[in-house]
Design a protein around this motif. Structure first.
Motif, PDB file in Angstrom:
ATOM      1  N   ASP A 108      -5.671 -46.949 -12.089  1.00 24.56           N
ATOM      2  CA  ASP A 108      -4.684 -48.027 -12.207  1.00 24.56           C
ATOM      3  C   ASP A 108      -3.399 -47.738 -11.457  1.00 24.56           C
ATOM      4  O   ASP A 108      -2.396 -48.416 -11.649  1.00 24.56           O
ATOM      5  N   GLY A 109      -3.399 -46.703 -10.618  1.00 27.42           N
ATOM      6  CA  GLY A 109      -2.196 -46.383  -9.865  1.00 27.42           C
ATOM      7  C   GLY A 109      -2.012 -44.894  -9.727  1.00 27.42           C
ATOM      8  O   GLY A 109      -2.935 -44.158  -9.393  1.00 27.42           O
ATOM      9  N   VAL A 110      -0.784 -44.433  -9.997  1.00 30.33           N
ATOM     10  CA  VAL A 110      -0.429 -43.016  -9.904  1.00 30.33           C
ATOM     11  C   VAL A 110       0.068 -42.564 -11.267  1.00 30.33           C
ATOM     12  O   VAL A 110       0.890 -43.242 -11.892  1.00 30.33           O
ATOM     13  N   HIS A 111      -0.413 -41.413 -11.744  1.00 25.30           N
ATOM     14  CA  HIS A 111       0.044 -40.834 -12.996  1.00 25.30           C
ATOM     15  C   HIS A 111       0.865 -39.588 -12.684  1.00 25.30           C
ATOM     16  O   HIS A 111       0.422 -38.730 -11.897  1.00 25.30           O
ATOM     17  N   LEU A 149      -0.352 -49.961  -9.808  1.00 23.86           N
ATOM     18  CA  LEU A 149      -0.676 -50.480  -8.479  1.00 23.86           C
ATOM     19  C   LEU A 149      -1.951 -51.306  -8.573  1.00 23.86           C
ATOM     20  O   LEU A 149      -2.779 -51.087  -9.465  1.00 23.86           O
ATOM     21  N   PRO A 150      -2.146 -52.244  -7.645  1.00 22.46           N
ATOM     22  CA  PRO A 150      -3.264 -53.193  -7.764  1.00 22.46           C
ATOM     23  C   PRO A 150      -4.577 -52.679  -7.201  1.00 22.46           C
ATOM     24  O   PRO A 150      -5.188 -53.295  -6.326  1.00 22.46           O
ATOM     25  N   GLY A 151      -5.046 -51.544  -7.702  1.00 21.50           N
ATOM     26  CA  GLY A 151      -6.315 -51.023  -7.224  1.00 21.50           C
ATOM     27  C   GLY A 151      -6.416 -49.542  -7.510  1.00 21.50           C
ATOM     28  O   GLY A 151      -5.499 -48.909  -8.046  1.00 21.50           O
ATOM     29  N   THR A 152      -7.546 -48.969  -7.160  1.00 18.38           N
ATOM     30  CA  THR A 152      -7.793 -47.543  -7.345  1.00 18.38           C
ATOM     31  C   THR A 152      -7.065 -46.748  -6.278  1.00 18.38           C
ATOM     32  O   THR A 152      -7.176 -47.045  -5.085  1.00 18.38           O
ATOM     33  N   VAL A 153      -6.334 -45.757  -6.695  1.00 17.66           N
ATOM     34  CA  VAL A 153      -5.642 -44.879  -5.754  1.00 17.66           C
ATOM     35  C   VAL A 153      -6.581 -43.732  -5.371  1.00 17.66           C
ATOM     36  O   VAL A 153      -7.186 -43.097  -6.237  1.00 17.66           O
ATOM     37  N   SER A 154      -6.682 -43.481  -4.081  1.00 18.07           N
ATOM     38  CA  SER A 154      -7.534 -42.398  -3.587  1.00 18.07           C
ATOM     39  C   SER A 154      -6.720 -41.141  -3.317  1.00 18.07           C
ATOM     40  O   SER A 154      -7.121 -40.042  -3.702  1.00 18.07           O
ATOM     41  N   ASN A 155      -5.576 -41.298  -2.643  1.00 21.23           N
ATOM     42  CA  ASN A 155      -4.814 -40.133  -2.244  1.00 21.23           C
ATOM     43  C   ASN A 155      -3.366 -40.514  -2.033  1.00 21.23           C
ATOM     44  O   ASN A 155      -3.038 -41.709  -1.921  1.00 21.23           O
ATOM     45  N   LEU A 156      -2.507 -39.516  -1.933  1.00 19.67           N
ATOM     46  CA  LEU A 156      -1.070 -39.757  -1.843  1.00 19.67           C
ATOM     47  C   LEU A 156      -0.383 -38.514  -1.302  1.00 19.67           C
ATOM     48  O   LEU A 156      -0.952 -37.418  -1.305  1.00 19.67           O
TER      49      LEU A 156
END
Length: 305
Positions: free
Chosen positions: A249-252, A266-273
């Motif tokens: 659901d974003g970044v934790h 965020l509006p989608g699955t986060v893969s990387n950052l």
């Protein structure tokens, strides 16, 4: 897909990280799947992968979005070494590679004890110049993000000394080792376990190792945190040692003790950052499935020794 974005403050410590007048911005979209974000400070540019399209893209405030390398070897995770070169994981080549200053590509490691690696996934460069990376089977399990092939060795975590070429297996106790990052003092190594994707209920947890006094070995592996919804894929570390983890659901944001401090919705699955932005590293760049987002925070990314 919902366009809901915002901050959820779970612990009051998280409130001081949020800048009330700094919006969560969409910088680019139309990417098939984002991976491997890395900030190039002297270029004032972000590099990242459009993995299924076999392209390494670049984004800058002044130049927008463009292609840096095509084909990329279906590059996945990437990092910068102490000489400013880009070290990347190649699904197609089943190898750890490096882009030299002249633009040529050198294979640093593609075999261990005579057997081919699976598909190196994520990578981090330690302050002593050694390169630590994960090697799950994801890039050889299908033809979308790599090439479907047989595995020759168990998934593992490796350390490469690029000066001697010595490749050391650090752990093979993971079904699917994925994202990897050091704590700011390099005394801890975080590794995401995203599991065996062929199983109905894969093990998915963020684990942490203690790094030995020799700076070369790992010990005392333990579960650090379990992200939900989704799981930890990639992560970024800030100056306080907090872990900013991808999630469904974003970044934790997790404290150094593994406590959930807050979320960036965020509006989608986060893969990387990754943290970036010159000169302060106070901008968090986020790959959200098919779009690139960013937000300025009242916190800086870690600068390693």
């Amino acid at each position: 897909m919902s366009e809901d974005t915002g901050f959820d403050i779970i612990d009051k410590r998280f409130a001081r990280y949020v800048l009330g007048n700094a919006p969560i911005e969409k910088l680019a979209d139309g990417i098939r799947w984002i991976e491997g974000l890395v900030w190039m400070g002297d270029w004032n540019t972000l590099l990242f992968q459009d993995l299924p399209r076999d392209r390494t893209l670049m984004w800058s405030e002044t130049g927008g979005l463009s292609v840096w390398r095509f084909p990329s070897g279906q590059a996945n995770g990437q990092a910068r070494d102490r000489q400013g070169r880009v070290v990347f994981c190649s699904n197609r080549e089943r190898a750890l590679c490096r882009v030299e200053h002249d633009g040529s590509v050198r294979v640093l490691a593609d075999r261990f004890e005579g057997r081919r690696l699976n598909s190196p996934n994520d990578v981090v460069v330690k302050s002593d110049g050694t390169i630590w990376f994960t090697d799950p089977v994801y890039g050889i399990s299908n033809d979308y993000e790599g090439t479907r092939q047989a595995s020759e060795t168990a998934p593992g975590i490796y350390r490469l000394d690029p000066r001697s070429g010595e490749l050391t297996l650090l752990s093979d106790r993971f079904d699917g080792p994925n994202g990897i990052a050091f704590s700011p003092d390099e005394r801890r190594l975080y590794v995401a376990e995203t599991g065996d994707q062929t199983k109905g209920d894969p093990v998915q947890v963020l684990r942490v190792f203690d790094v030995g006094a020799d700076g070369r070995s790992l010990s005392s592996v333990r579960d650090f945190a379990k992200v939900s919804p989704g799981y930890t894929d990639g992560m970024a570390i800030d100056e306080d040692g907090n872990v900013w983890s991808s999630a469904g659901d974003g970044v934790h944001c997790l404290s150094p003790e593994g406590e959930l401090l807050g979320r960036i919705r965020l509006p989608g699955t986060v893969s990387n950052l990754c943290f970036g932005g010159s000169p302060h590293l106070n901008r968090l760049f986020i790959g959200v499935s098919h779009s690139l987002y960013a937000v300025f925070l009242n916190r800086r990314g870690a600068r390693w020794p």
